[in-house]
Motif scaffolding. Structure first.
Motif, PDB file in Angstrom:
ATOM      1  N   ALA A  33       0.851  -1.198   0.000  1.00  0.00           N
ATOM      2  CA  ALA A  33       0.000   0.000   0.000  1.00  0.00           C
ATOM      3  C   ALA A  33       0.881   1.240   0.000  1.00  0.00           C
ATOM      4  O   ALA A  33       1.790   1.353   0.813  1.00  0.00           O
ATOM      5  CB  ALA A  33      -0.918   0.002   1.203  1.00  0.00           C
ATOM      6  N   LEU A  34       0.607   2.137  -0.925  1.00  0.00           N
ATOM      7  CA  LEU A  34       1.278   3.434  -0.965  1.00  0.00           C
ATOM      8  C   LEU A  34       0.286   4.453  -0.426  1.00  0.00           C
ATOM      9  O   LEU A  34      -0.785   4.649  -0.998  1.00  0.00           O
ATOM     10  CB  LEU A  34       1.684   3.780  -2.391  1.00  0.00           C
ATOM     11  N   VAL A  35       0.621   5.094   0.698  1.00  0.00           N
ATOM     12  CA  VAL A  35      -0.331   5.944   1.422  1.00  0.00           C
ATOM     13  C   VAL A  35       0.135   7.398   1.408  1.00  0.00           C
ATOM     14  O   VAL A  35       1.307   7.691   1.653  1.00  0.00           O
ATOM     15  CB  VAL A  35      -0.489   5.458   2.879  1.00  0.00           C
ATOM     16  N   LEU A  36      -0.814   8.288   1.128  1.00  0.00           N
ATOM     17  CA  LEU A  36      -0.560   9.720   1.194  1.00  0.00           C
ATOM     18  C   LEU A  36      -1.325  10.290   2.382  1.00  0.00           C
ATOM     19  O   LEU A  36      -2.543  10.151   2.479  1.00  0.00           O
ATOM     20  CB  LEU A  36      -1.016  10.410  -0.092  1.00  0.00           C
ATOM     21  N   PHE A  52      -2.441  14.347  12.072  1.00  0.00           N
ATOM     22  CA  PHE A  52      -2.264  13.609  10.820  1.00  0.00           C
ATOM     23  C   PHE A  52      -3.606  13.033  10.390  1.00  0.00           C
ATOM     24  O   PHE A  52      -4.353  12.491  11.198  1.00  0.00           O
ATOM     25  CB  PHE A  52      -1.245  12.478  11.015  1.00  0.00           C
ATOM     26  N   PHE A  53      -3.896  13.118   9.090  1.00  0.00           N
ATOM     27  CA  PHE A  53      -5.107  12.528   8.524  1.00  0.00           C
ATOM     28  C   PHE A  53      -4.747  11.739   7.270  1.00  0.00           C
ATOM     29  O   PHE A  53      -3.949  12.201   6.457  1.00  0.00           O
ATOM     30  CB  PHE A  53      -6.133  13.610   8.161  1.00  0.00           C
ATOM     31  N   GLY A  54      -5.337  10.548   7.129  1.00  0.00           N
ATOM     32  CA  GLY A  54      -5.144   9.771   5.917  1.00  0.00           C
ATOM     33  C   GLY A  54      -5.877  10.439   4.764  1.00  0.00           C
ATOM     34  O   GLY A  54      -7.061  10.746   4.878  1.00  0.00           O
ATOM     35  N   LEU A  55      -5.187  10.673   3.656  1.00  0.00           N
ATOM     36  CA  LEU A  55      -5.762  11.438   2.555  1.00  0.00           C
ATOM     37  C   LEU A  55      -6.094  10.581   1.344  1.00  0.00           C
ATOM     38  O   LEU A  55      -7.167  10.693   0.758  1.00  0.00           O
ATOM     39  CB  LEU A  55      -4.789  12.558   2.153  1.00  0.00           C
ATOM     40  N   ASP A  56      -5.176   9.710   0.945  1.00  0.00           N
ATOM     41  CA  ASP A  56      -5.364   8.911  -0.267  1.00  0.00           C
ATOM     42  C   ASP A  56      -4.436   7.708  -0.198  1.00  0.00           C
ATOM     43  O   ASP A  56      -3.497   7.682   0.610  1.00  0.00           O
ATOM     44  CB  ASP A  56      -5.049   9.771  -1.499  1.00  0.00           C
ATOM     45  N   PHE A  57      -4.672   6.732  -1.036  1.00  0.00           N
ATOM     46  CA  PHE A  57      -3.807   5.556  -1.067  1.00  0.00           C
ATOM     47  C   PHE A  57      -3.952   4.839  -2.401  1.00  0.00           C
ATOM     48  O   PHE A  57      -4.905   5.068  -3.153  1.00  0.00           O
ATOM     49  CB  PHE A  57      -4.150   4.589   0.076  1.00  0.00           C
ATOM     50  N   SER A  58      -3.000   3.981  -2.672  1.00  0.00           N
ATOM     51  CA  SER A  58      -3.043   3.139  -3.859  1.00  0.00           C
ATOM     52  C   SER A  58      -2.440   1.790  -3.505  1.00  0.00           C
ATOM     53  O   SER A  58      -1.401   1.736  -2.848  1.00  0.00           O
ATOM     54  CB  SER A  58      -2.256   3.794  -5.002  1.00  0.00           C
ATOM     55  N   LEU A  59      -3.088   0.717  -3.918  1.00  0.00           N
ATOM     56  CA  LEU A  59      -2.570  -0.624  -3.660  1.00  0.00           C
ATOM     57  C   LEU A  59      -1.793  -1.102  -4.881  1.00  0.00           C
ATOM     58  O   LEU A  59      -2.150  -0.789  -6.017  1.00  0.00           O
ATOM     59  CB  LEU A  59      -3.709  -1.596  -3.344  1.00  0.00           C
ATOM     60  N   LYS A  60      -0.737  -1.863  -4.645  1.00  0.00           N
ATOM     61  CA  LYS A  60       0.058  -2.357  -5.767  1.00  0.00           C
ATOM     62  C   LYS A  60       0.601  -3.751  -5.455  1.00  0.00           C
ATOM     63  O   LYS A  60       0.717  -4.153  -4.296  1.00  0.00           O
ATOM     64  CB  LYS A  60       1.193  -1.400  -6.114  1.00  0.00           C
ATOM     65  N   LYS A  61       0.911  -4.470  -6.537  1.00  0.00           N
ATOM     66  CA  LYS A  61       1.544  -5.774  -6.379  1.00  0.00           C
ATOM     67  C   LYS A  61       2.885  -5.748  -7.108  1.00  0.00           C
ATOM     68  O   LYS A  61       3.111  -4.921  -7.993  1.00  0.00           O
ATOM     69  CB  LYS A  61       0.650  -6.887  -6.907  1.00  0.00           C
TER      70      LYS A  61
END
Length: 476
Positions: free
Chosen positions: A159-162, A170-179
């Motif tokens: 998981a790549l988390v922004l 701190f607040f979670g804003l966005d993310f992208s999952l990758k393999k």
């Protein structure tokens, strides 16, 4: 179609608690303040359903408060008694590829930010990756990933988390999952062809949110990170710095930060990259050697480290390098920034904000099941990750409002109060059941029997309730 269910249910649940129970009261106030029932989050594909998506979203957000780990644990819980929805309704909700979780995250974060006070503190985007270990090889798009913490590979999804630091929280804003493809062509993604063949598969229509998420799986971390930062900028998120570790400090990230009218501040590698320093192309270890020789390194008491700094250029972009080490024998580390006006201490303090995303990973996984979804459907993986981030953000704002020292302390207090709600509900159900039985035994109308109980003196009522409470507590 039921109207304003979200607000209605939270009002009913929160009515169980007195004004003195601040932790849960604050959580409910935050959720109600987000006006989730007014969010336009897609068209309902199941007209026969009794619940809008906003109702189901509210329900899922309450799971950690009531110690509910997943949909299966929800069945038979005190929360289901209030909402009455079945598990298939929630599964359809989470598995829906048309639900735009990314847009929802941004919408809710905008509403959360409206409850915070802006000041002169630096606003930062923080980017980092983390492992989401999985236990089943049949999970859609699961594979072997390299784990830096384990120093080896494991089954899971990366998981790549922004995240966003607004100056205080701190607040979670966005993310992208990758393999990860892997280098062995005979075992793509670290799995055999037989293992890949039995994985769950699902067709998704082009340009839908679910298909867009799948398309991100094979993007490189650098390209994915650039996309996340660019999207935040286009969504009008205001930030001064992009904070990263050494993996993301490269020309692309320098450029994207400048394009977003912000600065990059990250840990660089003491590697082979050449910077122009004093009209010479030098590597970082050569630059610090020159600084030490010229006696430009010094002990900085307020951070307890040796420090040195140098102005350089990289591909015609002016940069500043800050070197730090904790003792004479320690190795030098270097922080790079495009903000040449910074001094060493301030650069170190701002970079230290990056640690907040590590805290987010730890607390998100511990309290909100971040990355622990074992659903086979990739859309459900996206849904569960998004829900974990929203839950964290709600608790983060509540912690700020009530000034708890840690988010974990707020979480434990909230769960404790939710357990009391569960016990009181069981007490009330037991009370009604026994009262009805007694009324039938003595051939008295149940309503008349209840009226007599309610007409009892307070002392006798309290004694009766105490007996029921003690009985249920012992049973628990």
């Amino acid at each position: 179609m039921l109207q304003s269910k979200s607000t209605k249910y939270i009002s009913e649940i929160s009515s169980f608690f007195s004004s003195e129970e601040k932790s849960l009261e604050t959580i409910f106030k935050v959720i109600k303040g987000l006006n989730i029932n007014r969010l336009k989050i897609g068209i309902e594909e199941f007209p026969q359903a009794s619940y809008r998506k906003s109702d189901l979203l509210t329900l899922c957000l309450l799971f950690p408060v009531f110690s509910i780990e997943n949909v299966c644990r929800y069945i038979g819980s005190s929360l289901q008694v209030s909402f009455l929805s079945e598990k298939d309704t929630l599964y359809r909700f989470k598995n829906n590829p048309l639900f735009d979780w990314r847009s929802l995250l941004y919408k809710l974060n905008r509403r959360i930010s409206s409850h915070t006070v802006n000041d002169d503190s630096p606003k930062c985007l923080i980017l980092d990756d983390t492992d989401f270990p999985k236990t089943g090889k049949k999970i859609e798009h699961v594979g072997r990933i390299h784990s830096h913490s384990l120093k080896g590979s494991q089954l899971g999804i990366k998981a790549l988390v922004l995240g966003y630091w607004d100056g205080k929280s701190f607040f979670g804003l966005d993310f992208s999952l990758k393999k990860e493809q892997g280098k062995n062509e005979d075992r793509p993604f670290g799995l055999t062809k037989k293992e890949l063949k039995v994985q769950f598969k699902k067709k998704r229509v082009s340009l839908t949110p679910g298909k867009q998420r799948v398309d991100e799986l094979l993007l490189s971390k650098i390209d994915n990170g650039v996309s996340l930062i660019t999207r935040a900028y286009k969504k009008a998120v205001k930030f001064d710095y992009v904070l990263t570790d050494s993996w993301f400090v490269c020309e692309k990230f320098i450029q994207v930060a400048l394009n977003c009218k912000a600065h990059l501040l990250g840990m660089a590698k003491m590697g082979i990259t050449l910077y122009c320093y004093n009209d010479k192309q030098l590597k970082t270890h050569q630059i610090i050697k020159s600084l030490v020789r010229d006696k430009k390194s010094k002990w900085v008491k307020c951070i307890g480290m040796y420090s040195a700094e140098a102005r350089v250029t990289y591909n015609d972009v002016p940069l500043k390098l800050f070197f730090f080490k904790s003792s004479h024998k320690a190795k030098w580390h270097v922080i790079l920034t495009t903000d040449c006006s910074l001094k060493a201490v301030r650069a170190y303090q701002i970079y230290s904000i990056r640690w907040s995303i590590e805290v987010f990973f730890k607390e998100g996984k511990q309290h909100f099941k971040l990355g622990k979804s074992q659903s086979r459907d990739f859309d459900a993986q996206i849904a569960d990750t998004s829900l974990s981030m929203i839950q964290y953000n709600i608790f983060s704002l509540a912690k700020r409002i009530e000034a708890y020292e840690t988010l974990g302390g707020l979480f434990e207090e909230t769960q404790k109060k939710a357990l009391e709600l569960t016990l009181w509900q069981r007490i009330w159900e037991l009370f009604i059941e026994i009262s009805t039985l007694l009324a039938e035994t003595f051939e008295i109308e149940p309503n008349e029997f209840m009226s007599k109980i309610l007409a009892m003196e307070n002392k006798k009522q309290n004694k009766l309730i105490s007996i029921f409470q003690r009985t249920v507590s012992n049973a628990a």
